[in-house]
Design a protein around this motif. Structure first.
Motif, short mmCIF file in Angstrom:
data_model
loop_
_atom_site.label_atom_id
_atom_site.label_comp_id
_atom_site.label_asym_id
_atom_site.label_seq_id
_atom_site.Cartn_x
_atom_site.Cartn_y
_atom_site.Cartn_z
N SER A 1 47.27 69.53 -25.51
CA SER A 1 46.51 70.15 -26.60
C SER A 1 45.38 70.97 -26.01
CB SER A 1 45.95 69.08 -27.54
OG SER A 1 44.82 68.45 -26.97
N ASN A 2 44.71 71.73 -26.90
CA ASN A 2 43.59 72.54 -26.43
C ASN A 2 42.35 71.71 -26.14
OD1 ASN A 2 42.90 71.83 -29.00
ND2 ASN A 2 42.55 73.91 -29.75
N GLN A 3 42.40 70.42 -26.40
CA GLN A 3 41.28 69.53 -26.07
C GLN A 3 41.51 68.77 -24.77
OE1 GLN A 3 39.99 67.03 -29.29
NE2 GLN A 3 40.33 68.62 -30.83
N GLY A 4 42.64 69.03 -24.12
CA GLY A 4 42.92 68.38 -22.85
C GLY A 4 44.36 67.97 -22.74
N ILE A 5 44.70 67.43 -21.58
CA ILE A 5 46.05 66.96 -21.30
C ILE A 5 45.97 65.49 -20.90
CG2 ILE A 5 48.14 67.32 -19.93
CD1 ILE A 5 47.23 70.17 -19.45
N TRP A 6 46.81 64.67 -21.52
CA TRP A 6 46.88 63.26 -21.18
C TRP A 6 48.24 62.97 -20.54
CZ3 TRP A 6 43.85 65.09 -24.93
CH2 TRP A 6 42.58 64.53 -25.11
N PHE A 7 48.23 62.32 -19.38
CA PHE A 7 49.45 61.99 -18.66
C PHE A 7 49.68 60.49 -18.70
CE2 PHE A 7 47.99 65.93 -16.78
CZ PHE A 7 49.15 66.66 -16.63
N VAL A 8 50.95 60.11 -18.64
CA VAL A 8 51.26 58.70 -18.45
C VAL A 8 50.84 58.30 -17.04
CG1 VAL A 8 53.61 59.19 -17.63
CG2 VAL A 8 53.08 56.96 -18.62
N THR A 9 50.35 57.10 -16.90
CA THR A 9 49.88 56.63 -15.60
C THR A 9 50.24 55.16 -15.44
OG1 THR A 9 47.95 56.43 -14.16
CG2 THR A 9 47.60 56.01 -16.49
N VAL A 10 50.01 54.63 -14.25
CA VAL A 10 50.32 53.22 -14.01
C VAL A 10 49.32 52.36 -14.77
CG1 VAL A 10 51.38 53.64 -11.77
CG2 VAL A 10 48.92 53.22 -11.91
N ALA A 11 49.78 51.20 -15.19
CA ALA A 11 48.91 50.31 -15.95
C ALA A 11 47.90 49.60 -15.05
CB ALA A 11 49.75 49.28 -16.71
N SER A 12 48.22 49.47 -13.77
CA SER A 12 47.33 48.76 -12.84
C SER A 12 47.15 49.60 -11.58
CB SER A 12 47.91 47.39 -12.48
OG SER A 12 47.15 46.78 -11.47
N TYR A 13 45.94 50.09 -11.39
CA TYR A 13 45.66 50.87 -10.18
C TYR A 13 45.57 49.97 -8.95
CZ TYR A 13 44.80 54.96 -13.06
OH TYR A 13 44.96 56.02 -13.93
N GLN A 14 45.31 48.68 -9.16
CA GLN A 14 45.32 47.75 -8.03
C GLN A 14 46.72 47.64 -7.43
OE1 GLN A 14 43.88 47.15 -10.93
NE2 GLN A 14 41.70 46.85 -10.45
N ARG A 15 47.73 47.60 -8.31
CA ARG A 15 49.11 47.56 -7.81
C ARG A 15 49.47 48.87 -7.10
NH1 ARG A 15 52.05 43.36 -10.28
NH2 ARG A 15 50.54 41.69 -10.65
N LEU A 16 48.97 49.98 -7.62
CA LEU A 16 49.20 51.25 -6.94
C LEU A 16 48.60 51.24 -5.55
CD1 LEU A 16 50.11 54.23 -6.95
CD2 LEU A 16 47.93 54.81 -8.03
N LEU A 17 47.39 50.69 -5.42
CA LEU A 17 46.76 50.60 -4.12
C LEU A 17 47.56 49.70 -3.18
CD1 LEU A 17 44.37 51.26 -2.28
CD2 LEU A 17 43.14 49.32 -3.28
N LEU A 18 48.12 48.60 -3.71
CA LEU A 18 48.95 47.73 -2.88
C LEU A 18 50.17 48.48 -2.36
CD1 LEU A 18 48.87 44.33 -4.83
CD2 LEU A 18 47.80 44.85 -2.63
N GLY A 19 50.78 49.29 -3.21
CA GLY A 19 51.92 50.07 -2.77
C GLY A 19 51.55 51.05 -1.67
N LEU A 20 50.40 51.70 -1.80
CA LEU A 20 49.94 52.64 -0.77
C LEU A 20 49.62 51.91 0.53
CD1 LEU A 20 47.64 54.95 -2.93
CD2 LEU A 20 49.95 55.43 -2.09
N ILE A 21 49.05 50.72 0.42
CA ILE A 21 48.78 49.94 1.63
C ILE A 21 50.08 49.59 2.35
CG2 ILE A 21 47.90 47.72 2.47
CD1 ILE A 21 45.81 47.82 0.25
N GLY A 22 51.11 49.26 1.56
CA GLY A 22 52.41 48.97 2.17
C GLY A 22 52.96 50.17 2.93
#
Length: 706
Positions: free
Chosen positions: A389-410
């Motif tokens: 929309s003209n007020q911004g863009i919203w994207f789907v994202t992971v529910a837990s950024y801690q889990r994302l960090l664990l994946g990157l650490i792996g």
């Protein structure tokens, strides 16, 4: 008088151009320098006379522009001393002698020591012993002393002057340069103490100083133009000449700033008062920060400035990454044999490189607002993964950024394991012998194999700690000490990695055959799949469109519809406009850097890669880009700093960056100079940080000689 000799030394006239260069140009130069010197010396004398005038009545100072003599001496005298020491360039020798206890080398810097002693004596005389008149003696002492300092620097014979003894005084008096040095100091002291007895000078000090400066500058410019001196002497005297030529302007600039801080006009004095206590007060306007939230009329201006710095930093970092990727693709495409691809890349470069960034930002912001759908139209893309929309863009994202960090650490641990498997025994390793070297290689006692592995693991741990310690600083009102600790750990980890590489312990042999590449590709695909599974183990956070904000079951008016807080990841139109503008604009220059660096490589490098049966992608990745990177990095440094500085144009798209926030603060509180100093320090610190990182990376790229 030898008239023939005099006339023969004059420039010969063979054409109108000879008249211009031989006579008119010097006359014009003398006229312009005279006007410049007299103008700035005149204003400087007025300022220092006004500030030195002490009008105390019944214990109250009646002169609002009064500055204590101690402060004037430190400022004006300090300027002369610093300039003198910089021209002589003996401070490194003095500091090295103090550090090593080599007092003989310090004593050899007699000119700098003489200047420091003169400054100390002058400070004591002006603040304790003597009481000079503010109208004549004070300005003549400071500016006359500055001119004399320039003359002494040009004579460059203070050691010879200090070496005069009764036994060699007659020989010294026969040296014209010694006479000029001694005479200039003697005349300066006599005139300072008795200037009221010489009305021709005391009533027009700028005129007298301008005459002396003009004669000295043009005489020494003529002498230096003949280049009849040693290179070292020529260099020192050229620097001294530059100091003397710039003295009127530098003096004016410094005293102007000092005077404005004590300006009789209260409005001007308020603007120039360098105090930052007003930053502790609450801020009254709203900005759009992320991830740190600040509230108007609650949070202080310091917190708003911190949020603005984070805004500028995140748009700069993301734009740098994107412009490098896009610029590299476009730059390589310009060299393609495919005419359509190379033409399109050329058109992109020429369009965006020649388009002013301000215009580009304006076009992106206005077109996004006009072309993007209204918020109430509920425009979801990709099955609800993106709300546009003209007020911004919203994207789907992971529910837990801690889990994302664990994946990157792996993934990071996998990279460390693969690097460990590719290492071979080094031919030669530098052994640490000093405490500093042991600090840079703390794992050296464990052997080369364990040392390199632990260095990689320490870098991963430092990166994780940096994220854990820095996020509270970026998203809350505190955490500064923890963030500094995280930065220090990360820098130390990179220093360990760099030292291990430089000392030869990190030698690797990578299998770049087709089977080796397929093997690594398979491993990485499997690892990325596992990391993605870990990151998505708690599901996704989809943009949730809310029409009933109070939950009463009744759909509210479209003006209150919104995306639920915490659902999806939002990109505001202001951030999007800045990111796209900086990326598209800078990528056009990056593309030219990439293209030029690749074209500068010897053709034999590419032919050698072809003879090894490398594919085009392998040639680009293994041969061309690694060598071209050596010439790219210094140019990238300039472009990255330009991205940081160009982010100040965010005011065009109403993005709350540093310049935007400080500009509004200036209008609100009127503290122009303190806020300008904060602005200057912030941009300077950011530029220095970018330069430090790129210089470090440049040393890594150029560490191997080719």
């Amino acid at each position: 008088m030898d008239v023939r000799g005099l006339t023969s030394s004059l420039p010969r006239i063979n054409s109108p151009r000879d008249v211009l260069t031989g006579y008119l140009a010097p006359i014009l130069a003398v006229y312009l320098f005279w006007g410049y010197s007299n103008k700035f010396f005149g204003m400087s004398v007025d300022y220092i006379s006004s500030m030195a005038r002490d009008i105390t009545v019944a214990g109250s100072q009646m002169n609002p522009s009064y500055v204590p003599m101690s402060t004037l001496t430190l400022v004006a005298g300090g300027l002369i001393l610093i300039s003198f020491l910089l021209v002589k360039n003996e401070l490194p020798t003095i500091f090295r002698g103090l550090r090593e206890g080599d007092f003989e080398s310090i004593l050899k810097c007699s000119t700098s020591l003489f200047a420091i002693a003169c400054f100390v004596v002058s400070y004591v005389l002006l603040t304790v012993v003597l009481e000079f008149s503010p109208g004549a003696q004070v300005p003549f002492f400071f500016f006359g002393g500055a001119v004399v300092a320039g003359i002494l620097l040009l004579q460059d014979n203070i050691p010879d002057f200090l070496a005069i003894r009764p036994s060699n005084v007659q020989y010294a008096m026969r040296e014209p340069s010694i006479l000029v040095t001694a005479g200039s100091m003697l005349v300066f002291v006599i005139l300072t103490l008795n200037i009221s007895m010489v009305p021709a000078i005391s009533q027009d000090i700028p005129f007298f100083l301008s005459v002396i400066t003009l004669i000295t500058v043009f005489y020494w410019a003529w002498r230096l133009s003949h280049e009849g001196m040693k290179p070292s002497v020529q260099e020192r005297r050229t620097a001294a000449l530059a100091y003397l030529a710039l003295l009127p302007f530098i003096s004016y600039l410094l005293l102007r700033v000092l005077y404005l801080q004590h300006d009789p006009d209260p409005v001007m004095a308020n603007r120039w008062e360098i105090k930052f206590d007003f930053m502790d007060a609450v801020n009254t306007f709203k900005i759009n920060p992320w991830p740190m939230e600040v509230e108007p009329n609650i949070d202080s201006r310091w917190l708003f400035l911190k949020a603005a710095i984070i805004n500028s930093a995140r748009v700069t970092l993301l734009s740098i990454v994107l412009c490098v990727i896009l610029g590299t693709i476009v730059g390589v495409t310009r060299l393609s044999n495919n005419k359509l691809a190379s033409t399109m890349a050329t058109v992109y470069v020429e369009v965006f490189r020649n388009l002013p960034l301000a215009v580009l930002l304006f076009l992106i912001a206005t077109q996004f607002g006009l072309q993007a759908p209204l918020f109430k139209e509920e425009t979801f893309l990709f099955g609800g993964a993106v709300f546009f929309s003209n007020q911004g863009i919203w994207f789907v994202t992971v529910a837990s950024y801690q889990r994302l960090l664990l994946g990157l650490i792996g993934l990071a641990l996998l990279r460390a394991a693969l690097r460990h498997g590719d290492r071979i025994e080094p031919r030669f390793i530098v052994t640490p012998s000093t405490p500093t070297q042991h600090l840079k290689r703390p794992f050296s006692a464990l052997g080369w194999r364990l040392e390199t592995l632990l260095s990689d693991l320490f870098l991963i741990a430092a990166a994780v700690l940096f994220i854990d310690l820095f996020l509270p600083f970026a998203s809350t009102h505190g955490g500064g000490g923890a963030a500094a600790l995280g930065v220090a750990l990360l820098v130390y980890a990179f220093m360990i990695i760099s030292t291990v590489d430089d000392d030869g312990a990190n030698t690797m042999e990578i299998d770049d055959s087709d089977s080796g590449i397929r093997k690594r590709f398979t491993i990485w695909v499997a690892a990325i799949a596992i990391a993605a599974g870990i990151a998505l183990s708690k599901g996704l956070s989809w943009p949730e469109y809310v029409k009933d904000w109070n939950g009463d079951g009744v759909i509210d008016s479209p003006g209150s519809w919104h995306i639920a807080e915490g659902s999806g990841f939002e990109i505001t139109p202001f951030f999007l406009a800045m990111m796209l503008g900086l990326t598209l604009f800078t990528a056009s220059t990056v593309a030219e850097i990439v293209r030029g660096s690749i074209q500068s490589l010897p053709r034999g490098q590419v032919e050698a890669a072809i003879s090894l049966s490398l594919s085009p992608f392998q040639r680009l990745r293994l041969v061309i880009l690694p060598q071209a990177l050596r010439s790219m990095v210094p140019l990238f440094n300039n472009q990255f700093m330009n991205v940081w500085k160009n982010s100040s144009l965010a005011v065009i798209v109403a993005y709350s960056d540093i310049f935007y926030v400080i500009l509004v603060m200036m209008n609100n509180v009127g503290k122009l100079i303190p806020l300008f100093i904060l602005l200057l320090i912030t941009y300077q610190a950011g530029s220095l940080a970018i330069s430090a990182v790129m210089n470090w990376y440049n040393t890594r790229v150029t560490s191997v000689k080719i």
